[in-house]
Design a protein around this motif. Structure first.
Motif, PDB file in Angstrom:
ATOM      1  N   GLY A  95       0.808  -1.212   0.000  1.00 47.00           N
ATOM      2  CA  GLY A  95       0.000   0.000   0.000  1.00 47.00           C
ATOM      3  C   GLY A  95       0.843   1.265   0.000  1.00 47.00           C
ATOM      4  N   PHE A  96       1.933   1.262   0.755  1.00 48.68           N
ATOM      5  CA  PHE A  96       2.795   2.448   0.809  1.00 48.68           C
ATOM      6  C   PHE A  96       3.543   2.658  -0.499  1.00 48.68           C
ATOM      7  CE2 PHE A  96       2.180   2.186   5.398  1.00 48.68           C
ATOM      8  CZ  PHE A  96       2.008   3.536   5.697  1.00 48.68           C
ATOM      9  N   ILE A  97       3.834   1.583  -1.185  1.00 53.17           N
ATOM     10  CA  ILE A  97       4.485   1.710  -2.490  1.00 53.17           C
ATOM     11  C   ILE A  97       3.519   2.341  -3.486  1.00 53.17           C
ATOM     12  CG2 ILE A  97       5.396   0.376  -4.442  1.00 53.17           C
ATOM     13  CD1 ILE A  97       6.782  -1.422  -2.368  1.00 53.17           C
ATOM     14  N   LEU A  98       2.261   1.888  -3.466  1.00 52.84           N
ATOM     15  CA  LEU A  98       1.241   2.508  -4.329  1.00 52.84           C
ATOM     16  C   LEU A  98       1.022   3.968  -3.948  1.00 52.84           C
ATOM     17  CD1 LEU A  98      -1.368  -0.376  -4.601  1.00 52.84           C
ATOM     18  CD2 LEU A  98       0.125   0.500  -6.408  1.00 52.84           C
ATOM     19  N   THR A 147      11.592   8.751  -5.357  1.00 49.75           N
ATOM     20  CA  THR A 147      10.374   8.102  -4.852  1.00 49.75           C
ATOM     21  C   THR A 147       9.924   7.011  -5.801  1.00 49.75           C
ATOM     22  OG1 THR A 147       9.675  10.170  -3.797  1.00 49.75           O
ATOM     23  CG2 THR A 147       7.993   8.491  -4.104  1.00 49.75           C
ATOM     24  N   LEU A 148       9.923   7.324  -7.094  1.00 52.57           N
ATOM     25  CA  LEU A 148       9.502   6.320  -8.076  1.00 52.57           C
ATOM     26  C   LEU A 148      10.485   5.151  -8.151  1.00 52.57           C
ATOM     27  CD1 LEU A 148       8.116   8.705 -10.838  1.00 52.57           C
ATOM     28  CD2 LEU A 148       6.812   7.270  -9.256  1.00 52.57           C
ATOM     29  N   TRP A 177      13.333  -0.659  -6.214  1.00 50.40           N
ATOM     30  CA  TRP A 177      13.865  -1.121  -4.945  1.00 50.40           C
ATOM     31  C   TRP A 177      12.780  -1.738  -4.064  1.00 50.40           C
ATOM     32  CZ3 TRP A 177      15.956   4.445  -4.644  1.00 50.40           C
ATOM     33  CH2 TRP A 177      16.983   4.599  -5.572  1.00 50.40           C
ATOM     34  N   GLU A 178      11.546  -1.308  -4.243  1.00 49.49           N
ATOM     35  CA  GLU A 178      10.389  -1.768  -3.467  1.00 49.49           C
ATOM     36  C   GLU A 178      10.653  -1.708  -1.960  1.00 49.49           C
ATOM     37  OE1 GLU A 178       8.932  -5.513  -4.903  1.00 49.49           O
ATOM     38  OE2 GLU A 178       8.568  -4.723  -6.908  1.00 49.49           O
ATOM     39  N   LYS A 179      11.167  -0.576  -1.528  1.00 57.68           N
ATOM     40  CA  LYS A 179      11.471  -0.344  -0.117  1.00 57.68           C
ATOM     41  C   LYS A 179      10.465   0.664   0.439  1.00 57.68           C
ATOM     42  CE  LYS A 179      15.332  -2.737  -0.009  1.00 57.68           C
ATOM     43  NZ  LYS A 179      15.487  -3.931   0.761  1.00 57.68           N
TER      44      LYS A 179
END
Length: 161
Positions: free
Chosen positions: A62-65, A113-114, A120-122
């Motif tokens: 969710g935070f990645i989205l 951010t992108l 990195w999906e961090k």
């Protein structure tokens, strides 16, 4: 009304006339079409940001989205002013000496951010870069208000001392 149009389009400062100014000022869009384009992009940017905030509640990524939609919202809202000023005039003002570093910070944190979201999906980095993106965008935005950055600096100096 003419002065309002000139101020909104970023053309309120008299510049040297010449072929380059005519090329940068040329636009095939009418004033009403420019206002509609600005409004649509600005509202779309707002919707993307709200959608990103709603994604925070999603489990897992969710935070990645959130980072993706928040960045997309900022990019869309930032590009909305190109309808008012025209792309060349907007880029010229963005990279003017007074806001060059602010523009680099905004674009840099948008990119980071992108990258943190897609490659990195961090989640932690996405959140940190979104915070810095917000701060950079705020600093960039107030650079268009005369003496606003000086007022903000003095305010924080008075809070510290």
């Amino acid at each position: 009304m003419d002065k309002l149009k000139k101020a909104l389009s970023g053309d309120d400062v008299d510049e040297e006339s010449g072929i380059m100014h005519q090329v940068m000022d040329a636009s095939t869009l009418s004033w009403s079409t420019r206002i509609k384009g600005f409004a649509i992009c600005f509202i779309l940017g707002f919707v993307f940001s709200i959608l990103g905030s709603a994604c925070v509640a999603l489990p897992g990524k969710g935070f990645i989205l959130f980072g993706i939609f928040y960045s997309l919202g900022n990019i869309t809202a930032l590009s909305s002013t190109m309808f008012l000023m025209g792309p060349c005039n907007q880029l010229q003002k963005m990279f003017a000496p007074t806001r060059f570093l602010a523009t680099l910070a905004v674009l840099g944190f948008l990119g980071l951010t992108l990258c943190a979201a897609f490659w990195w999906e961090k989640i932690g980095l996405v959140i940190i870069f979104c915070i810095f993106q917000f701060l950079a965008m705020t600093w960039y935005s107030i650079s268009y208000i005369p003496y606003a950055r000086n007022a903000v600096i003095k305010f924080f100096q008075s809070c510290i001392s």
